[in-house]
Scaffold this active site. Structure first.
Site, PDB file in Angstrom:
ATOM      1  N   CYS A 131       0.843  -1.195   0.000  1.00  0.00           N
ATOM      2  CA  CYS A 131       0.000   0.000   0.000  1.00  0.00           C
ATOM      3  C   CYS A 131       0.889   1.259   0.000  1.00  0.00           C
ATOM      4  O   CYS A 131       1.693   1.430  -0.911  1.00  0.00           O
ATOM      5  CB  CYS A 131      -0.948  -0.049   1.194  1.00  0.00           C
ATOM      6  N   ASP A 193      -8.246  -4.147  -7.580  1.00  0.00           N
ATOM      7  CA  ASP A 193      -7.858  -3.104  -6.630  1.00  0.00           C
ATOM      8  C   ASP A 193      -8.502  -1.782  -7.030  1.00  0.00           C
ATOM      9  O   ASP A 193      -8.185  -1.206  -8.070  1.00  0.00           O
ATOM     10  CB  ASP A 193      -6.330  -2.963  -6.614  1.00  0.00           C
ATOM     11  N   HIS A 224      -7.370  -4.977  -3.169  1.00  0.00           N
ATOM     12  CA  HIS A 224      -6.373  -4.259  -2.393  1.00  0.00           C
ATOM     13  C   HIS A 224      -6.180  -4.963  -1.045  1.00  0.00           C
ATOM     14  O   HIS A 224      -7.112  -5.542  -0.498  1.00  0.00           O
ATOM     15  CB  HIS A 224      -6.850  -2.816  -2.165  1.00  0.00           C
TER      16      HIS A 224
END
Length: 274
Positions: A131, A193, A224
């Site tokens: 991330c 994502d 994600h």
């Protein structure tokens, strides 16, 4: 392989001297107190060094790497993990764009310098992260000391919105050639994502390819945060995580796991001494 965990508080010039806490997880081989290992910087999500991040780093360390996890938001609060809840998410996202890009880069340099100074690290360094940490691992690849970076679902690269002012220069630096001829890069994204759409992934891939960056670009059927084994909102894919973790270890073993001597560019020839 057994592992141990300690931490170091390192002063930072760009954060009003507020120290950054860097957690270090090291392999231990009984009977070999002077053993040396390659180093890996493991950058975290917006929640700092949480349980999932520490477990991810610990797995890397157990394969024979000294792993350093910096606390990214030391300017704003202590090194404790930020909760995986609405308030914690809002806080982490606020810090992400209040911190300057220069301060993120300083944190990376401090962590790399710490690793190379440790008596159990042989100075060969790689980076990884997820991330926000995936973007920070991407930026770490601009450092010639970083021989490989494996970036999981890196956010904000395609839209250049990291840091204060929401205007980072990551892809701009790639276009200028600042990543060309340096370490190996791996970008891993989930096709589902919502943080990095297909157009964003295509932009990142094209920019890297146009700049002749040594890169593998993986897109998998995942959402994600699919490697997060806690509070992943039903997105954790353990089997896929295991497969990609093995892929990452292959990259680390090949790039920092042994000393191969100086790297030459394609087309160059080595003179063989008979």
């Amino acid at each position: 392989m057994l592992i141990t965990k300690i931490y170091h508080d390192v002063p930072s010039k760009l954060s009003n001297e507020r120290p950054i806490r860097i957690f270090v997880i090291s392999p231990v081989v009984p009977g070999y107190p002077q053993a040396k290992f390659p180093g890996v910087v493991c950058f975290s999500e917006i929640y700092q060094v949480t349980g999932p991040v520490e477990r991810f780093a610990g797995q890397i360390a157990s394969h024979g790497y000294v792993v350093a996890c910096p606390s990214s938001f030391h300017e704003f609060e202590g090194p404790e993990p930020i909760p995986y809840d609405t308030e914690g998410t809002d806080r982490g996202n606020r810090y992400k764009i209040e911190k300057t890009v220069e301060a993120y880069d300083e944190d990376a340099t401090l962590t790399i310098d710490l690793l190379t100074s440790l008596p159990n690290c042989n100075g060969r360094i790689a980076a990884t992260g997820m991330c926000l940490g995936g973007h920070l691992a991407f930026r770490a690849a601009f450092d010639a000391k970083v021989l490989s970076s494996v970036c999981f679902f890196a956010t904000d690269i395609h839209c250049a919105t990291l840091g204060k002012g929401k205007k980072d220069n990551s892809l701009e630096l790639v276009r200028k050639g600042d990543m060309t001829g340096k370490g190996e890069l791996v970008m891993i994204f989930g096709k589902e994502d919502t943080h990095v759409p297909r157009s964003g992934r295509d932009l990142i891939r094209k920019t890297l390819e146009d700049a002749n960056v040594l890169c593998s670009f993986l897109e998998v059927r995942a959402q994600h945060a699919f490697i997060r084994d806690e509070s992943s909102k039903g997105r954790w894919d353990a089997a896929l995580t295991r497969s990609l973790f093995t892929f990452m270890l292959e990259v680390f073993e090949r790039t920092i796991g042994r000393d191969l001597g100086p790297r030459i560019n394609e087309g160059e020839k080595l003179e063989h001494v008979c």
